[in-house]
Enzyme design. Structure first.
Site, PDB file in Angstrom:
ATOM      1  N   PRO A  72       0.792  -1.226   0.000  1.00 38.57           N
ATOM      2  CA  PRO A  72       0.000   0.000   0.000  1.00 38.57           C
ATOM      3  C   PRO A  72       0.826   1.279   0.000  1.00 38.57           C
ATOM      4  CG  PRO A  72      -0.126  -1.102   2.133  1.00 38.57           C
ATOM      5  CD  PRO A  72       0.533  -2.057   1.186  1.00 38.57           C
ATOM      6  N   ASN A  73       0.326   2.215  -0.797  1.00 42.19           N
ATOM      7  CA  ASN A  73       0.850   3.586  -0.913  1.00 42.19           C
ATOM      8  C   ASN A  73       2.160   3.682  -1.683  1.00 42.19           C
ATOM      9  OD1 ASN A  73      -1.290   4.808   0.693  1.00 42.19           O
ATOM     10  ND2 ASN A  73      -0.383   3.716   2.408  1.00 42.19           N
ATOM     11  N   ARG A  79       5.164  10.957  -2.496  1.00 41.99           N
ATOM     12  CA  ARG A  79       4.834  10.742  -1.084  1.00 41.99           C
ATOM     13  C   ARG A  79       6.088  10.915  -0.220  1.00 41.99           C
ATOM     14  NH1 ARG A  79       4.491   4.771   1.419  1.00 41.99           N
ATOM     15  NH2 ARG A  79       3.711   5.332   3.479  1.00 41.99           N
ATOM     16  N   TYR A 126      11.212   8.900   1.475  1.00 38.34           N
ATOM     17  CA  TYR A 126      11.247   7.784   0.522  1.00 38.34           C
ATOM     18  C   TYR A 126      11.983   8.093  -0.785  1.00 38.34           C
ATOM     19  CZ  TYR A 126       7.739   6.016   3.764  1.00 38.34           C
ATOM     20  OH  TYR A 126       7.088   5.592   4.899  1.00 38.34           O
ATOM     21  N   ASN A 130       8.194  -5.241  -0.557  1.00 35.76           N
ATOM     22  CA  ASN A 130       8.015  -4.070   0.300  1.00 35.76           C
ATOM     23  C   ASN A 130       6.532  -4.053   0.657  1.00 35.76           C
ATOM     24  OD1 ASN A 130       7.783  -1.674   1.638  1.00 35.76           O
ATOM     25  ND2 ASN A 130       9.024  -0.499   0.193  1.00 35.76           N
ATOM     26  N   ALA A 179       2.984  -0.507   5.068  1.00 35.93           N
ATOM     27  CA  ALA A 179       2.513  -0.552   6.456  1.00 35.93           C
ATOM     28  C   ALA A 179       2.015  -1.943   6.866  1.00 35.93           C
ATOM     29  CB  ALA A 179       1.418   0.488   6.668  1.00 35.93           C
ATOM     30  N   ASP A 215       1.693 -15.232   7.238  1.00 33.18           N
ATOM     31  CA  ASP A 215       1.274 -16.622   7.029  1.00 33.18           C
ATOM     32  C   ASP A 215       1.454 -17.042   5.572  1.00 33.18           C
ATOM     33  OD1 ASP A 215       0.617 -17.019   9.664  1.00 33.18           O
ATOM     34  OD2 ASP A 215      -1.563 -16.889   9.374  1.00 33.18           O
ATOM     35  N   GLU A 217      12.477  -9.148   2.532  1.00 35.51           N
ATOM     36  CA  GLU A 217      11.757  -7.936   2.952  1.00 35.51           C
ATOM     37  C   GLU A 217      12.598  -6.711   2.606  1.00 35.51           C
ATOM     38  OE1 GLU A 217      11.658  -7.703   7.210  1.00 35.51           O
ATOM     39  OE2 GLU A 217      10.213  -6.060   7.227  1.00 35.51           O
ATOM     40  N   HIS A 220      12.724  -2.237   2.629  1.00 35.76           N
ATOM     41  CA  HIS A 220      12.161  -0.928   2.956  1.00 35.76           C
ATOM     42  C   HIS A 220      13.101   0.139   2.431  1.00 35.76           C
ATOM     43  CE1 HIS A 220       9.224  -2.843   5.484  1.00 35.76           C
ATOM     44  NE2 HIS A 220      10.201  -3.565   6.004  1.00 35.76           N
ATOM     45  N   LEU A 221      12.509   1.183   1.884  1.00 36.73           N
ATOM     46  CA  LEU A 221      13.313   2.322   1.439  1.00 36.73           C
ATOM     47  C   LEU A 221      13.920   3.034   2.634  1.00 36.73           C
ATOM     48  CD1 LEU A 221      10.454   3.155  -0.893  1.00 36.73           C
ATOM     49  CD2 LEU A 221      12.768   3.179  -1.820  1.00 36.73           C
ATOM     50  N   SER A 222      13.092   3.282   3.644  1.00 39.74           N
ATOM     51  CA  SER A 222      13.558   3.972   4.845  1.00 39.74           C
ATOM     52  C   SER A 222      14.118   2.951   5.837  1.00 39.74           C
ATOM     53  CB  SER A 222      12.394   4.745   5.480  1.00 39.74           C
ATOM     54  OG  SER A 222      11.379   3.849   5.915  1.00 39.74           O
ATOM     55  N   ARG A 241      12.821   4.823  12.914  1.00 41.24           N
ATOM     56  CA  ARG A 241      11.586   5.599  12.809  1.00 41.24           C
ATOM     57  C   ARG A 241      10.697   5.383  14.046  1.00 41.24           C
ATOM     58  NH1 ARG A 241       9.015   5.226   7.054  1.00 41.24           N
ATOM     59  NH2 ARG A 241       7.930   7.042   7.928  1.00 41.24           N
ATOM     60  N   ARG A 294       6.857   1.298  13.724  1.00 45.58           N
ATOM     61  CA  ARG A 294       7.482   0.822  12.483  1.00 45.58           C
ATOM     62  C   ARG A 294       8.699  -0.069  12.755  1.00 45.58           C
ATOM     63  NH1 ARG A 294       5.044   3.919   8.356  1.00 45.58           N
ATOM     64  NH2 ARG A 294       4.403   5.930   9.178  1.00 45.58           N
TER      65      ARG A 294
HETATM   66  C1  DQA Z   1       8.173   1.416   4.065  1.00 50.41           C
HETATM   67  C2  DQA Z   1       8.176   1.659   5.585  1.00 50.41           C
HETATM   68  C3  DQA Z   1       6.798   1.437   6.151  1.00 50.41           C
HETATM   69  O1  DQA Z   1       6.795   1.693   7.559  1.00 50.41           O
HETATM   70  C4  DQA Z   1       5.791   2.365   5.504  1.00 50.41           C
HETATM   71  O2  DQA Z   1       4.495   2.111   5.991  1.00 50.41           O
HETATM   72  C5  DQA Z   1       5.831   2.318   4.024  1.00 50.41           C
HETATM   73  C6  DQA Z   1       7.131   2.250   3.356  1.00 50.41           C
HETATM   74  C7  DQA Z   1       9.545   1.747   3.440  1.00 50.41           C
HETATM   75  O3  DQA Z   1       9.764   1.347   2.293  1.00 50.41           O
HETATM   76  O4  DQA Z   1      10.367   2.431   4.051  1.00 50.41           O
HETATM   77  O5  DQA Z   1       4.807   2.412   3.353  1.00 50.41           O
HETATM   78  O6  DQA Z   1       7.925   0.044   3.832  1.00 50.41           O
END
Ligand code: DQA
Length: 141
Positions: free
Chosen positions: A11-12, A19, A24, A75, A78, A88, A99, A101-103, A108, A112
């Site tokens: 999502p997002n 964003r 990011y 990725n 959230a 699962d 897994e 994550h950009l950040s 954080r 998170r």
């Molecule tokens: C994220 C970190 C998550 O906490 C956040 O909800 C995202 C992006 C990252 O790529 O840093 O949507 O996965």
């Protein structure tokens, strides 16, 4: 036949580039996918983004038993911090999932810093911007 890797975004992440660029970065999801295609010309970079948990799970089920894939780079946005269902699904398939994550999620907010998917993933890459995806793909090869 070329090996495949699925780049799966939750999502997002369709809003990347617009964003919170200070968190990011300025690259869009299309930029990131194009960069991976250039960096890994010997791979088929399959990609899918959804804002819906069930669609992400469906995609994991679809490729998770497919021997043409080296793995999934995920990725989960959230859902990382909330989705036992996604955890699962990852645990249910033999294909390795990395897994990303950009950040740096550990630098954080408290909420998170916890990942429900980390224990069922092969490993995690967090905090390197779009380079996190490249590092995750390398880890699967
Ligand atoms: C994220 C970190 C998550 O906490 C956040 O909800 C995202 C992006 C990252 O790529 O840093 O949507 O996965």
């Amino acid at each position: 036949m070329k090996q495949k890797v699925l780049i799966l975004n939750g999502p997002n992440l369709n809003l990347l580039g617009r964003r919170h660029p200070e968190i990011y970065g300025h690259a869009t999801l299309d930029d990131i996918i194009a960069g991976l295609c250039m960096t890994f010309p010997d791979l088929v970079i399959d990609h899918f983004q959804s804002n819906h948990e069930g669609e992400l799970i469906d995609r994991i089920h679809q490729v998770g038993f497919d021997p043409d894939y080296a793995g999934i780079v995920l990725n989960a946005g959230a859902y990382t911090h909330t989705s036992l269902a996604l955890a699962d699904a990852i645990a249910a398939v033999p294909l390795p999932v990395v897994e990303v994550h950009l950040s740096n999620i550990f630098a954080r907010e408290e909420i998170r810093r916890r990942s429900l998917i980390a224990p069922v993933c092969r490993g995690s890459v967090s905090g390197f911007g779009s380079k996190s995806y490249e590092l995750a793909v390398r880890a699967l090869l």
